[in-house]
Design an enzyme around this catalytic site. Sequence first.
Site, PDB file in Angstrom:
ATOM      1  N   LYS A  26      18.555  83.450 -15.486  1.00 37.13           N
ATOM      2  CA  LYS A  26      18.828  83.101 -16.888  1.00 37.13           C
ATOM      3  C   LYS A  26      19.898  84.018 -17.462  1.00 37.13           C
ATOM      4  O   LYS A  26      20.811  83.568 -18.171  1.00 37.13           O
ATOM      5  CB  LYS A  26      17.530  83.198 -17.711  1.00 37.13           C
ATOM      6  CG  LYS A  26      16.552  82.069 -17.419  1.00 37.13           C
ATOM      7  CD  LYS A  26      15.170  82.302 -18.023  1.00 37.13           C
ATOM      8  CE  LYS A  26      14.214  81.186 -17.579  1.00 37.13           C
ATOM      9  NZ  LYS A  26      12.834  81.383 -18.027  1.00 37.13           N
ATOM     10  N   ASP A  35      12.463  78.210 -26.390  1.00 39.70           N
ATOM     11  CA  ASP A  35      11.552  77.589 -25.425  1.00 39.70           C
ATOM     12  C   ASP A  35      10.865  76.358 -26.012  1.00 39.70           C
ATOM     13  O   ASP A  35      10.238  75.593 -25.274  1.00 39.70           O
ATOM     14  CB  ASP A  35      10.473  78.605 -25.005  1.00 39.70           C
ATOM     15  CG  ASP A  35      10.792  79.262 -23.673  1.00 39.70           C
ATOM     16  OD1 ASP A  35      11.535  78.658 -22.874  1.00 39.70           O
ATOM     17  OD2 ASP A  35      10.282  80.364 -23.432  1.00 39.70           O
ATOM     18  N   GLN A  69       9.285  85.768 -21.195  1.00 43.04           N
ATOM     19  CA  GLN A  69       9.026  85.168 -19.886  1.00 43.04           C
ATOM     20  C   GLN A  69       7.520  85.142 -19.591  1.00 43.04           C
ATOM     21  O   GLN A  69       6.829  86.154 -19.731  1.00 43.04           O
ATOM     22  CB  GLN A  69       9.768  85.983 -18.802  1.00 43.04           C
ATOM     23  CG  GLN A  69       9.638  85.408 -17.410  1.00 43.04           C
ATOM     24  CD  GLN A  69      10.321  84.047 -17.262  1.00 43.04           C
ATOM     25  OE1 GLN A  69      11.414  83.824 -17.764  1.00 43.04           O
ATOM     26  NE2 GLN A  69       9.660  83.114 -16.582  1.00 43.04           N
TER      27      GLN A  69
END
Length: 309
Positions: A54, A124, A98
């Site tokens: 990422k 997200d 994460q």
Amino acid sequence: MAARLLDGVSVATAIRAEVAPGVAGFTSKRGRPPGLGIVLVGNDPASEVYVASKLKSAGEAGLRADLHRLPAAASLADLMAIVDQLNENDACDGILVQSPLPEAMGVDAERRVFDAVRADKDVDGFHPINVGRLVQNRATLVACTPSGVIELLERSQIPIAGKRAAVIGRSDIVGKPMALLLLHRHATVTVCHSRTANLAHVVSDADIVVAAIGRPGFVTRDFIKPGAVVVDVGTTPVSDRATIERLFPPGSKRREAFERRGQLVVGDVHPDVAEVAGALSPVPGGVGPLTIALLLKNTLLAAQARASV
Ligand code: NAP
């Protein structure tokens, strides 16, 4: 006849190319690039790989991506303090914590942290406000993996409206948003899970099947209507030889890769499904690259939306 393979890598490349001018425009107008704050707790090997990927992709896209690390023994309060800091930081447009978080943080730690991220920085798409907007079909920030599946279907000219879709898996991050996105595109959607009776029979009615359960090779050819479109979201690292031997014949590329590495990331869809499906998004090379492309897109969208307020 072998299924047409849906190419996630080329669709992800196209999305990144579309994001680039937006990032350049934002940067020249605002005097800074869109900013993404990534928080990683502990050293879970898979998470390390995902986060590195990422960060690399964000840098290549011209975003400013910062990694905030905490040791595995960090408390939930330590993590919340970083999230608060990022919430307040005006140069940070997107926040990604994460998962999975270390078990010691508590069973509801993820939910509490996702709730604490400001909704307008929630790249997200996990915040209840963004989930609510998705339910009402007016979301800007939608979970990256299911959004990626929609991009893959639409850019591969797979019609969705009027089709029967089966989503296997009902998690908050994949299955449920996936079902809503298909519903908003006028599919007739069935959501399946571990208590679904006659699962193979239910799924075999579907024109579009999305498998997101995390069980290697679980979806076999008897689940699939001939000609159906099958999207494999599952990614399970497998080091058990018996599972690999059940799925991949000797001499196949995947089997050779296992022999070299001693481990293989395996999808939920059995390779034999390629013989009955009309189109198949495989693992690897299907949905995986799209999740990151959609993260970049969401970060740009969050930055643009925040700048326009
Ligand atoms: P999850 O939270 O563990 O949810 C799994 C879902 O599958 C649950 O709803 C569960 O049903 C259902 N399920 C499990 N066993 C089943 C069975 N035998 N029959 C029917 N349904 C069953 O997993 P997730 O986070 O949604 O992820 C699913 C998979 O996608 C994982 O392999 C994950 O690694 C992968 N993934 C990939 C990406 C990517 O970028 N490619 C991104 C996210 C996730 P219940 O609700 O009844 O327990």
